[in-house]
Each structure stands twice: as structure tokens, then as C-alpha cells.
Design a protein around this motif. Structure first.
Motif, mmCIF file in Angstrom:
data_model
loop_
_atom_site.group_PDB
_atom_site.id
_atom_site.type_symbol
_atom_site.label_atom_id
_atom_site.label_comp_id
_atom_site.label_asym_id
_atom_site.label_seq_id
_atom_site.Cartn_x
_atom_site.Cartn_y
_atom_site.Cartn_z
ATOM 1 N N GLN A 198 0.840 -1.208 0.000
ATOM 2 C CA GLN A 198 0.000 0.000 0.000
ATOM 3 C C GLN A 198 0.868 1.248 0.000
ATOM 4 O O GLN A 198 0.613 2.204 -0.733
ATOM 5 C CB GLN A 198 -0.928 -0.007 1.212
ATOM 6 C CG GLN A 198 -1.809 1.228 1.311
ATOM 7 C CD GLN A 198 -2.754 1.358 0.131
ATOM 8 O OE1 GLN A 198 -3.465 0.437 -0.224
ATOM 9 N NE2 GLN A 198 -2.743 2.517 -0.512
ATOM 10 N N PRO A 237 -3.699 6.939 2.881
ATOM 11 C CA PRO A 237 -4.221 5.581 2.685
ATOM 12 C C PRO A 237 -3.477 4.534 3.512
ATOM 13 O O PRO A 237 -4.066 3.518 3.886
ATOM 14 C CB PRO A 237 -4.036 5.319 1.195
ATOM 15 C CG PRO A 237 -3.142 6.365 0.690
ATOM 16 C CD PRO A 237 -3.171 7.503 1.641
ATOM 17 N N THR A 240 -5.061 4.221 6.853
ATOM 18 C CA THR A 240 -6.338 3.516 6.739
ATOM 19 C C THR A 240 -6.111 2.014 6.645
ATOM 20 O O THR A 240 -6.801 1.228 7.302
ATOM 21 C CB THR A 240 -7.096 4.022 5.491
ATOM 22 O OG1 THR A 240 -7.063 5.441 5.504
ATOM 23 C CG2 THR A 240 -8.525 3.563 5.507
ATOM 24 N N ARG A 309 -8.916 17.777 3.953
ATOM 25 C CA ARG A 309 -10.113 17.611 3.130
ATOM 26 C C ARG A 309 -11.120 16.668 3.757
ATOM 27 O O ARG A 309 -12.295 16.699 3.437
ATOM 28 C CB ARG A 309 -9.729 17.080 1.743
ATOM 29 C CG ARG A 309 -8.994 18.108 0.921
ATOM 30 C CD ARG A 309 -8.395 17.467 -0.289
ATOM 31 N NE ARG A 309 -7.423 16.438 0.092
ATOM 32 C CZ ARG A 309 -6.749 15.693 -0.768
ATOM 33 N NH1 ARG A 309 -6.948 15.834 -2.047
ATOM 34 N NH2 ARG A 309 -5.878 14.808 -0.344
ATOM 35 N N THR A 310 -10.670 15.790 4.645
ATOM 36 C CA THR A 310 -11.601 14.843 5.255
ATOM 37 C C THR A 310 -12.260 15.428 6.499
ATOM 38 O O THR A 310 -13.054 14.768 7.134
ATOM 39 C CB THR A 310 -10.889 13.545 5.657
ATOM 40 O OG1 THR A 310 -9.827 13.887 6.546
ATOM 41 C CG2 THR A 310 -10.328 12.830 4.467
ATOM 42 N N ARG A 313 -16.747 16.472 7.238
ATOM 43 C CA ARG A 313 -17.868 15.877 7.964
ATOM 44 C C ARG A 313 -17.450 15.354 9.313
ATOM 45 O O ARG A 313 -16.458 14.693 9.411
ATOM 46 C CB ARG A 313 -18.455 14.728 7.147
ATOM 47 C CG ARG A 313 -19.259 15.311 6.027
ATOM 48 C CD ARG A 313 -19.886 14.214 5.201
ATOM 49 N NE ARG A 313 -20.259 14.749 3.904
ATOM 50 C CZ ARG A 313 -20.634 14.013 2.898
ATOM 51 N NH1 ARG A 313 -20.668 12.718 3.010
ATOM 52 N NH2 ARG A 313 -20.983 14.555 1.759
ATOM 53 N N ALA B 8 -10.838 15.497 -4.261
ATOM 54 C CA ALA B 8 -11.108 14.205 -3.649
ATOM 55 C C ALA B 8 -12.495 14.254 -3.029
ATOM 56 O O ALA B 8 -12.955 15.302 -2.601
ATOM 57 C CB ALA B 8 -10.078 13.908 -2.582
ATOM 58 N N GLU B 11 -15.220 12.508 1.967
ATOM 59 C CA GLU B 11 -14.784 11.525 2.949
ATOM 60 C C GLU B 11 -14.043 10.422 2.226
ATOM 61 O O GLU B 11 -14.362 10.064 1.112
ATOM 62 C CB GLU B 11 -15.973 10.963 3.718
ATOM 63 C CG GLU B 11 -17.067 10.451 2.813
ATOM 64 C CD GLU B 11 -18.202 9.860 3.602
ATOM 65 O OE1 GLU B 11 -19.327 9.910 3.129
ATOM 66 O OE2 GLU B 11 -17.932 9.334 4.693
ATOM 67 N N ILE B 12 -13.029 9.924 2.887
ATOM 68 C CA ILE B 12 -12.280 8.833 2.279
ATOM 69 C C ILE B 12 -13.131 7.581 2.413
ATOM 70 O O ILE B 12 -13.350 7.062 3.495
ATOM 71 C CB ILE B 12 -10.945 8.623 3.007
ATOM 72 C CG1 ILE B 12 -10.083 9.864 2.881
ATOM 73 C CG2 ILE B 12 -10.219 7.404 2.485
ATOM 74 C CD1 ILE B 12 -9.428 10.048 1.561
ATOM 75 N N ILE B 15 -9.853 2.940 0.031
ATOM 76 C CA ILE B 15 -8.453 3.164 -0.295
ATOM 77 C C ILE B 15 -8.333 3.444 -1.783
ATOM 78 O O ILE B 15 -7.436 4.103 -2.241
ATOM 79 C CB ILE B 15 -7.614 1.901 0.008
ATOM 80 C CG1 ILE B 15 -8.041 1.274 1.297
ATOM 81 C CG2 ILE B 15 -6.148 2.211 0.005
ATOM 82 C CD1 ILE B 15 -7.921 2.150 2.476
ATOM 83 N N GLU B 18 -9.121 6.955 -5.043
ATOM 84 C CA GLU B 18 -8.187 7.613 -5.950
ATOM 85 C C GLU B 18 -8.213 6.993 -7.341
ATOM 86 O O GLU B 18 -8.271 7.668 -8.336
ATOM 87 C CB GLU B 18 -6.791 7.476 -5.350
ATOM 88 C CG GLU B 18 -5.762 8.371 -5.957
ATOM 89 C CD GLU B 18 -6.088 9.803 -5.672
ATOM 90 O OE1 GLU B 18 -6.109 10.569 -6.641
ATOM 91 O OE2 GLU B 18 -6.342 10.159 -4.510
ATOM 92 N N ARG B 182 -18.357 -0.566 -0.626
ATOM 93 C CA ARG B 182 -17.673 0.731 -0.606
ATOM 94 C C ARG B 182 -17.033 1.063 -1.946
ATOM 95 O O ARG B 182 -17.148 2.169 -2.464
ATOM 96 C CB ARG B 182 -16.536 0.691 0.413
ATOM 97 C CG ARG B 182 -16.920 1.165 1.759
ATOM 98 C CD ARG B 182 -15.670 1.337 2.565
ATOM 99 N NE ARG B 182 -16.016 1.638 3.938
ATOM 100 C CZ ARG B 182 -15.176 2.157 4.821
ATOM 101 N NH1 ARG B 182 -13.945 2.392 4.474
ATOM 102 N NH2 ARG B 182 -15.571 2.422 6.028
#
Lengths: 313, 680
Positions: A198, A237, A240, A309-310, A313, B8, B11-12, B15, B18, B182
Motif C-alpha cells: 500500500q 491511505p 487507513t 479535506r476529510t 464531515r 477528492a 470523505e475517504i 483506499i 483515488e 464501498r
């Protein structure tokens, strides 16, 4: 940022509640009566009724649920059917071993995997291929097989490290870490490889973004751009995935604790499953869930901290 | 190419957000899959999986022994002709047990994947496409599924269902469907906003068809990758369960159980570990390898690194391409350089600038092919040309920032008194920012999204100009003010994604000014902006230039911009400069047919009601440049001679042109230019 923390916390609570409820309902699906299991095949009906009454199993299910939930909220997870000890106490004793394993395995994977991924992406060529090949092997080796191999080599053949057991940190930090090396290694190899892949992909993706060029054009050094900007963007990422990896590690812990005879939550859980000790099974699942929810929360917060950016919310 | 350039999603979600935002066309996907399928490691992996699969299906026919047949007299046998892989503690044949031992695990994996897809794909499509409350509910469900400790739950399921493997693997499928959901959701979301879906909807394509045909196709690549990863995950979990003797009948052999047997005998009979370990590792590896290779061949995965290497593209005196070298030596007879000899007021001087890339076979081709440029201090030079003319590459070469594996070469390369050709890569890197600076085309992606504008500006101020924290902040605000930002404090606190395009471009310009460069290279700085904003940014550049005396090289495809802002202009075509001179001169009296055609293609308000002229055809690709004039096949006034031999850059006074026709004839190009509409 404070608002983000509050929001995420508010999201975590219903999730935890739903999972707790699901756990309760799931266990209700167990065929047969725990009383029968506890008493063995020769039990009389009167004995079964007595046990049922004692455990509250004769009550309607919603009453049982309410009793259980209010108990959980008050911190009482019930009494084990088998040892008649408090489930909470048993689990609390087991937490340090399990957390030591899972946290060390994840941190190791994050540090080594991320570094490896960054190097692979930046160096390319033979270094990249070598790292990827090693990581592929790491990805393929099942942890329970690796665990046995490690015991064979380092404990049996070389006699360098203990093969089994867990010493608490407070007792002896040295014995603690020595005892954890093999199980953590067995747990972490898959994770490291996964994070490595990753990280490599994320770094490559970040390298292709326009801002990399802009930053170079301002005259900042390559080193600085990599460490401050590329790594930070690539980490989003990776963090995550590290969260997922932690969850998978919690599953691996169950197997690894068995192999290394470490009395953690996994062992408690497996034993309880085999003994049909319902309150302990429920309690252990709840503990695992709590760990997952906390880690997911942590991941969300770290990502929000890194990536503005996240934070919307 | 431009995937991920959109903002973007807030919310992510996954993964892979992108990678799925790209919209690869179906043929590209097919090409990627075909390419992946031919990859040697994929072939090996697929063959292995086929072998394992077939062995599991035809185990009774293939196994040399009954996997349960015990022979205590012959226990712990090492490999021999009798027992190719030896025997276990009960004298059972290991090979036969291996052949039988994969069936349950592999079937379980298929079940998990099938269930995950059956649940995840339709729900993901609906959630992403419909949005609204359905999406919110599903998002919560996904959150819950992600909060369940999977393996622990599976053990609980084993407990409840009295070790039913189908139930356990089914439960895993339900858990795993969250990942698929997702993934599909985020790509459906990305596709929904694209025009073709609206169009299909208006055209009356039924919803299920629309969802599967148009949306699913766009996520297929990533989905395929995910399926292989899921197989691998399910395999490891099934093997672990079988190791714990959960869900597998102890009477039938299975791989996990075989590892368990081996652990019981590890001290004395360690061979038992080996065959089953190899099988397990190889199978997981096969799933992962196929997933990885496909992932890397997907069109959106192959983007070039923009980070200059440690050694950087090396500038050498001679061009790389043999053909180009010949051509230039053929040009040796050409008169003096395009512009006067170097003197104090010349800031930038390059001769024979080439940028080359490697071909498949290792040879190189030029994309910039012998560009000569001389820019005096305080000048604003416009570099004009269509896309593919090499103008952006030339600009990047001036910064030593050509994307890898590009290589820069030149006969002469001097900036502000530095002879770039003799500089070490590190020293060349030091020129960036301090001497030559850069403003890019797309302001929204030109700034690091993780830092506030203030932090972005302060960093080079502190590192390069050595200012303290406070001084850097004050200077950053001052720079923002200089680029015309009215409320610098507020902007300094903002993140790039909170700015508008025009605002972001002002910030990018401020960033370029941080280290007080002498030369600013602006690569299409207005292209991505609204028309009204374009004029503002252009005004800003002109203002900065006249205030500071900074020199600017402005790369653009817009002759209007040149006319507005530039003192000089270089027209590029197919990697070469075809015309050069003072802007006023060139724009009023173009003498190359290409310049003439470009001008004819500029829509002007005063034009007398004719159709907008466009140049037919497109710039030839760098790999297929003709020997002679590269514009000849599109040139309205070309004659046979044009294509016969390379055309050199002819210098007349302060102008230069690369054309063998008379200027008056060349000017005719405008009148005879084809009036065919073509995109760009």
C-alpha cells in the motif's frame, strides 16, 4: 478538529451499540440450552429448570437483553458459566497480553512496511523488485505456519527465545519483550507486507501529483519534499490500511495465542467457545469489538489530522 | 491521465477512491487485462491455481493412496518413490492428503467471494447512484460491518452452527461485502456526475442496464483486483479455521489440519511442515500476484513520477537521437544563431535543447528537438503551439524538471550567468526557486493539499531565505497581498481545497515568487481558469513583471494571451521552433504558414462573419516526425521540396523562421487554410 473528534465519537457510539446487540442476538442462536451443556447428558428436567432460573434464561428474551445491556453499560459482563468468576475480571487480566501482541505487530508493520514501501517507490529498479519479492513472500506465508517455523528455528534449534508463555511487562520488561518477539514476528509478517504494498502504491501515486513539481520549483530540497510532503500525503491511505491490518491482527491473535500458549483474550475466547460459556464468549466479542471501534476511531482522527479535506464531515 | 485531479471526495470512502475516479474506457481496460494476463508471473500464478483447483476436483482420480489409509509401520516416512512426499504420524500418504486437503478450503473461498459480490455490487451501485437515505443507511451498515472483528465473529458462527463451514464462509462473505460495497459505491458516485450517464438516462436506458453497463464497467478493473485479494483473504482465514479444527471435519484431511499435525511433531519430524507450507504460501501468493499485476496494469495506475531523480536528468552537450544529430549537423551551414550574441542583459540562453525519452527497445526519441532560445532580462517571451508541440517539455527542461525517464541535453544552457551544463545535479537543483521559478497549469492541484496556504508559503521562506517563523509569516502575507489577494490573513489560514481556481493560481504565483527568482516560467497559467479570471491572472503577471523587472517565459496555446502580454514570441511545432521574433512583428506579419494558420484559428470579434478556421490534422507524434518540414502535411502552401530535407531555422535581422517558402507565400496560408472544423 475538536468538532471532528466529537462527530466521530458520536458516530462510534451507535456502532458499538449495534454490534453489542448483534452479539447478544447471535449468541441466542446457539442451539441447545446452556444448562444442558453444563449439567451433562444425565441431567433431570428439574435440575435444568433450576439452572435456567439461576441464570435468568427462563425470562423473556427482551428482558434478558435488557438485563445484559444494562449490565454491560454498568461495566458488569456477567459471571462465567464455567468458573463462576467475573467475566470482566478474567478479560481484564487477558487484555495486556493481547494488546501487547496486536499493537506491537501493527506498529512494527507500520514502521517497517511504510519505510520499505517508500524506499521501493523512490529507488525503483532492483531495490524495488527485491523489496516487492520479499513482501510477496511475506504476504503468502500463513501466520500459523510461520509461527511454528519460528518456534522450530529460534526456540528449538537455536534456543535463543522462549517457545511459549507470556510475562507481564510489570514483572519483567526483558522477559516481556523476549517472549513477544516470536509471536509478534509471526503475526506481523503478513501485515508488514500488506502495508509495504500500500505504501509503495501511495508514494507512487503522490509522486505523480502536480504539487511535487511545484514544490521542487520553489527550490525545496528533494529530501525535504519527500519527508515533509510526499510521506505525509502517502500516509493517508497507509494509515487507513494499518487500521484494517490491526483488525485482521486481532483475528490472528486468537491463533497465535494458542500456538504460543499466551493467555490473552483470544485464548479466553476459544476456551469459552469450547466450553459453551456464553457470558464469556459475549464479553470477549465485546472486548474485540471495542478494540476495533477504538482503532477505527483513531484511524479516522489521524487521517483527519493529516488530510484537511476529510475534516468536512 | 488526469484522474485524481478532481477534488477528492469529501470523505475517504475507500483506499481505492483515488483510482476509481478515473474513467478508463473499456478498450483500455481490456488492453490492461490482456497485458496482465501475459505477464509471466500471472501465467505462473494462474497455472498454479489451475493445478490446485484440478487436483481438488479430481482428487479421487489423482491421489496415489487413500488419504485416510493408515500404516503405523510406515509412519513419518521421508519422501521416497513409494510416498513421493512421505507419510505422517499415522503413516498416511502426505501427497494424497494434500490433494484431498484443499477441497473444503477452496470451495469455501468461492462461496465467500460469490456472496460478497452478490451483496456488495448491487447495493454499492444503488448506494452510489441513488444517494440519499439509502446511501446513509448502507454507509452505517458498512461502518458496523467494518467494526466487527471478523475472525472472532467467524469463530462465534462456528460455535453457533456446530462447525458448519458453509455458514462460516457465508458469514465471511457478508462481512467482506462491505469492502465491495464501498468500492462500487465510490465509483458509482464518481461516474454518476459524468455527462454520459445523464445522457443515457435521458435517452431512456433502463436503470438496471445503465447501472451495470455504464457504471459497473468503469469499476470493473478495480473490482477484479479486489476479488483476487478477497480470494486470498478467504483462503488464509479458511486455512486458519481448519488449523483450529473449526468448520472442518477432523476425519477428512485439510491443509490447516495438516499444519496442526505438523506442529505436534515439529521437534522430531519437521519435514511434515514443508509440503503443506509450500502449498499454502504458493496459493496465497498466486492470488495476490494476479491481483497486484492487474492493479498495476490498470490504466490509472501508470502515471509518471514528477520528482526529479537524485542525479536528475543529465544535461550533456550532444543530443541523444542519432537522427536528430544528423539533422542538426545538416543545419550546420545555417547562418549565425537566431538572436544576437550573449551579452550582459541576456538572462537565458539555450542552444540545441533536446528532451528525449526511451523507446521500448532502449533507443531514444526526442520530444523537444533542438530548441534555441535567448531571453533578455525583463522580457516576456511567449512560447506558443498546439498540444504536442513540445512547449511544456521545453519549459520543464529549463527547470531541469522533465518527468522521468526523460533526459535533457543541450549544446549550450546558461541561466543568469550559470553554465547549467557544467553544474552538478545538486547545484542545478539549487537554481530552482532562487533563479528559475515555475507556475503550473492547474492551480487546484499545484499546492500540497495537506498544508495551509500560510504554511506552504512559509516553508521556502524559512528554509531558503532563512527567515524566522514570524518574519516568514509576515512575508507570506505580504506576498499574498502582492498577488492581489485582498484578505491575506484569511487565505493564509485556508487549505488549497477551500480556494477558487483563480485564487489558487494567485497563491501559486506567490509561491513562485518566494525565493525572488530572476526568471519565471509560467506553463499555461490561465488555461484552466474562467475567461474573466484569465485576464486578471495575465494582468497580474504583467504587473509583477513591470514592477520587479522579472523575466517571464509564458507557455500558452493562446495567441491572444501572447498579443496581450508578451514582448517576444517563439512559435513551436513538433518539438522545434518554427518562428521567432518580437511579438508585435510576428503577430502583424507572420511569415511561417503554421503561425499564419494559428492566427487564422483565433476567433476575433472583428472578423467578417466567416467560419472559424481550424488547422486540419494534428501534430505528428514525436516517434513519427518526417524528415523534411514537419508541418508540410498540414501546410496549405507546401510543395514537394518541403518534405525532401530538414528545414533549418533562417535568421533575418531580429526574426527567425523555419520555412523554405517566401514569406509572402507563407502569409497566403491564411486564405487557403482549410475550413474544416476539428477538435483542437
Amino acid at each position: 478538529m475538536l468538532r471532528v473528534i466529537r462527530n466521530r465519537l458520536l458516530q462510534a457510539i451507535p456502532t458499538l451499540l449495534v454490534v453489542a446487540t448483534l452479539t447478544f442476538l447471535l449468541i441466542q442462536l446457539v442451539p441447545g440450552n446452556p444448562a444442558n451443556f453444563m449439567l451433562g447428558p444425565g441431567a433431570t428436567l428439574a435440575q435444568v429448570h433450576y439452572i435456567d432460573k439461576q441464570l435468568g434464561l427462563n425470562l423473556p428474551i427482551y428482558t434478558q437483553y435488557w438485563n445484559w445491556l444494562s449490565g454491560v453499560l454498568g461495566g458488569h459482563l456477567g459471571t462465567s458459566y464455567v468458573g463462576h468468576t467475573s467475566v470482566g475480571v478474567t478479560l481484564d487480566h487477558a487484555v495486556p497480553a493481547t494488546m501487547s501482541l496486536a499493537v506491537l505487530a501493527t506498529v512494527f508493520a507500520l514502521v517497517v512496511g511504510f519505510t520499505g514501501g517508500i524506499i521501493a517507490a523512490l529507488r525503483g529498479g532492483i531495490v524495488d523488485r527485491l523489496i516487492r519479492f520479499t513482501a510477496s513472500l511475506g504476504l503468502g506465508v500463513p501466520n500459523f505456519w510461520l509461527a511454528v517455523l519460528l518456534v522450530y528455528v529460534f526456540a528449538v534449534k537455536l534456543a535463543l527465545l522462549p517457545a511459549t508463555g507470556y510475562t507481564s511487562f510489570t514483572q519483567s520488561p526483558k522477559a516481556w519483550i523476549l517472549g513477544l518477539i516470536l509471536p509478534v514476528l509471526a503475526l506481523t509478517v503478513n501485515n508488514t507486507a500488506q502495508i509495504m504494498f500500500q505504501a509503495r502504491n501511495s508514494v507512487l501515486e503522490v509522486l505523480s501529483r502536480d504539487f511535487v513539481r511545484t514544490l521542487q520549483a520553489t527550490g525545496l530540497s528533494r529530501r525535504r519534499i519527500i519527508l515533509r510532503h510526499i510521506v505525509r500525503n502517502a500516509a493517508i491511505p497507509v494509515i487507513t490500511v494499518a487500521g484494517f491490518v490491526f483488525v485482521v491482527t486481532l483475528g490472528g491473535v486468537v491463533v497465535i495465542e494458542l500456538i504460543f500458549n499466551i493467555l490473552g483474550i483470544g485464548q479466553v475466547f476459544l476456551t469459552a467457545v469450547n466450553e459453551h460459556d456464553v457470558p464469556t464468549v459475549q464479553g470477549a466479542i465485546l472486548y474485540f469489538t471495542l478494540a476495533v471501534v477504538l482503532v477505527n476511531l483513531g484511524v479516522d482522527l489521524i487521517v483527519a489530522w493529516i488530510d484537511p479535506r476529510t475534516r468536512v464531515r | 491521465m488526469t484522474s485524481g485531479r478532481e477534488m477528492a471526495t469529501p470523505e475517504i470512502l475507500s483506499i481505492d477512491t483515488e483510482t476509481v475516479t478515473a474513467n478508463p474506457d473499456a478498450p483500455a481496460l481490456r488492453r490492461a487485462l490482456t497485458a496482465a494476463a501475459k505477464h509471466p508471473s500471472v501465467v505462473a500464478a494462474a497455472l498454479w491455481l489451475l493445478l490446485v483447483g484440478l487436483a481438488s476436483v479430481f482428487s479421487s482420480q489423482l491421489a496415489p493412496y487413500d488419504p485416510l489409509a493408515q500404516n503405523v509401520m510406515d509412519s513419518y516416512a521421508l519422501p521416497s518413490l513409494h510416498h513421493l512426499l512421505g507419510t505422517d504420524q499415522l503413516g498416511r500418504d502426505l501427497l494424497s492428503r494434500l490433494i484431498f486437503g484443499g477441497r473444503g478450503i477452496l470451495l469455501g473461498c468461492c462461496e465467500t467471494v460469490a456472496i460478497a459480490l452478490t451483496i456488495g455490487v448491487p447495493l454499492g451501485l444503488v448506494a452510489g447512484y441513488r444517494g440519499g437515505w439509502i446511501d446513509s443507511v448502507l454507509a452505517f451498515v458498512v461502518n458496523v460491518l467494518f467494526s466487527i472483528p471478523g475472525f472472532v465473529l467467524l469463530i462465534a458462527v462456528a460455535f453457533i452452527t456446530a462447525d458448519s463451514l458453509p455458514a462460516i464462509m457465508g458469514a465471511l462473505g457478508v462481512l467482506a461485502s462491505a469492502t465491495i460495497l464501498r468500492l462500487v459505491r465510490s465509483s458509482a458516485l464518481a461516474v454518476r456526475s459524468q455527462g454520459f450517464v445523464d445522457y443515457a438516462r435521458i435517452a431512456g436506458v433502463p436503470l438496471p442496464l445503465l447501472l451495470t453497463r455504464h457504471i459497473l464497467r468503469n469499476t470493473l478493473g478495480t473490482l477484479v483486483v479486489q476479488v483476487f485479494y478477497l480470494f486470498s483473504l478467504a483462503f488464509v482465514i479458511a486455512a486458519s479455521l481448519s488449523f483450529l479444527a473449526l468448520g472442518f471435519n477432523p476425519a477428512t484431511p485439510s491443509w490447516g489440519q495438516m499444519v496442526f499435525d505438523a506442529t505436534q511433531n515439529i521437534y522430531l519430524h519437521s519435514w511434515l511442515m514443508v509440503p503443506v507450507g509450500v502449498i499454502l504460501t504458493a496459493t496465497v501468493l498466486a492470488f495476490q500476484t494476479i491481483g497486484n499485476v492487474i492493479r498495476e496494469s490498470l490504466p490509472q495506475a501508470n502515471r509518471d513520477s514528477l520528482l526529479a531523480g537524485k542525479s536528475g536528468p543529465i544535461a550533456v552537450a550532444e543530443p541523444w537521437d542519432q537522427a536528430a544529430r544528423l539533422e542538426r549537423s545538416g543545419r550546420g551551414s545555417a547562418p549565425a544563431p537566431a538572436v544576437p550574441e550573449i551579452s550582459d542583459d541576456v538572462l537565458l540562453r539555450v542552444d540545441g535543447l533536446c528532451v528525449s525519452f526511451p523507446r521500448q527497445d532502449g533507443s531514444r526519441y526526442n520530444v523537444v528537438d533542438g530548441v534555441d532560445l535567448t531571453v533578455r532580462r525583463g522580457e516576456m517571451l511567449g512560447v506558443v503551439g498546439e498540444s504536442g508541440s513540445g512547449k511544456t517539455m521545453s519549459a520543464l527542461a529549463l527547470l531541469d524538471l522533465v518527468p522521468r525517464p526523460g533526459v535533457i541535453s543541450a549544446r549550450r544552457f546558461e541561466v543568469a550567468g550559470h553554465n547549467v551544463l557544467t553544474l552538478q545535479p545538486k547545484e542545478r537543483a539549487r537554481l530552482r526557486g532562487r533563479v528559475v521559478s515555475y507556475v503550473s497549469q492547474e492551480p487546484m492541484v499545484a499546492l500540497d493539499p495537506c498544508f495551509t496556504i500560510g504554511a506552504t508559503l512559509s516553508e521556502p521562506l524559512r528554509v531558503i531565505r532563512g527567515l524566522g517563523r514570524k518574519a516568514a509569516h509576515a512575508e507570506a502575507l505580504d506576498l499574498l497581498r502582492r498577488v492581489g489577494i485582498a484578505r491575506p490573513e484569511m487565505v493564509a489560514r485556508s487549505y488549497p481545497h477551500q480556494l477558487s481556481g483563480g485564487m489558487a493560481q494567485r497563491v501559486a504565483i506567490a509561491l513562485a515568487l518566494v525565493s525572488q527568482p530572476e526568471l519565471l516560467i509560467a506553463d499555461e497559467p490561465t488555461t484552466a481558469l474562467d475567461v474573466t479570471i484569465q485576464a486578471e491572472i495575465l494582468d497580474l503577471l504583467r504587473e509583477l513583471q513591470s514592477d520587479t523587472g522579472m523575466t517571464v517565459v509564458l507557455v500558452t496555446h493562446d495567441l491572444g494571451v501572447v498579443a496581450d502580454a508578451c514582448s517576444h514570441v517563439a512559435v513551436m511545432y513538433a518539438g522545434q521552433i518554427v518562428e521567432y521574433g518580437a511579438a508585435s512583428d510576428i503577430l502583424t506579419k507572420p511569415s511561417h504558414p503554421y503561425t499564419t494558420s494559428l492566427m487564422a484559428a483565433v476567433p476575433t470579434a472583428g472578423a467578417q462573419g466567416g467560419r472559424l478556421q481550424t488547422i486540419t490534422g494534428s501534430v505528428p507524434s514525436p516517434q513519427s516526425w518526417p524528415v523534411g518540414c514537419r508541418f508540410a502535411n498540414r501546410c496549405p502552401v507546401a510543395i514537394d521540396e518541403c518534405s525532401a530535407a530538414p528545414v533549418s531555422l533562417q535568421v533575418e535581422e531580429a526574426r527567425a523562421r523555419r520555412c523554405i517558402r517566401e514569406p509572402t507565400v507563407a502569409r497566403l496560408a491564411r486564405d487557403v487554410a482549410h475550413v474544416v472544423r476539428s477538435p483542437e
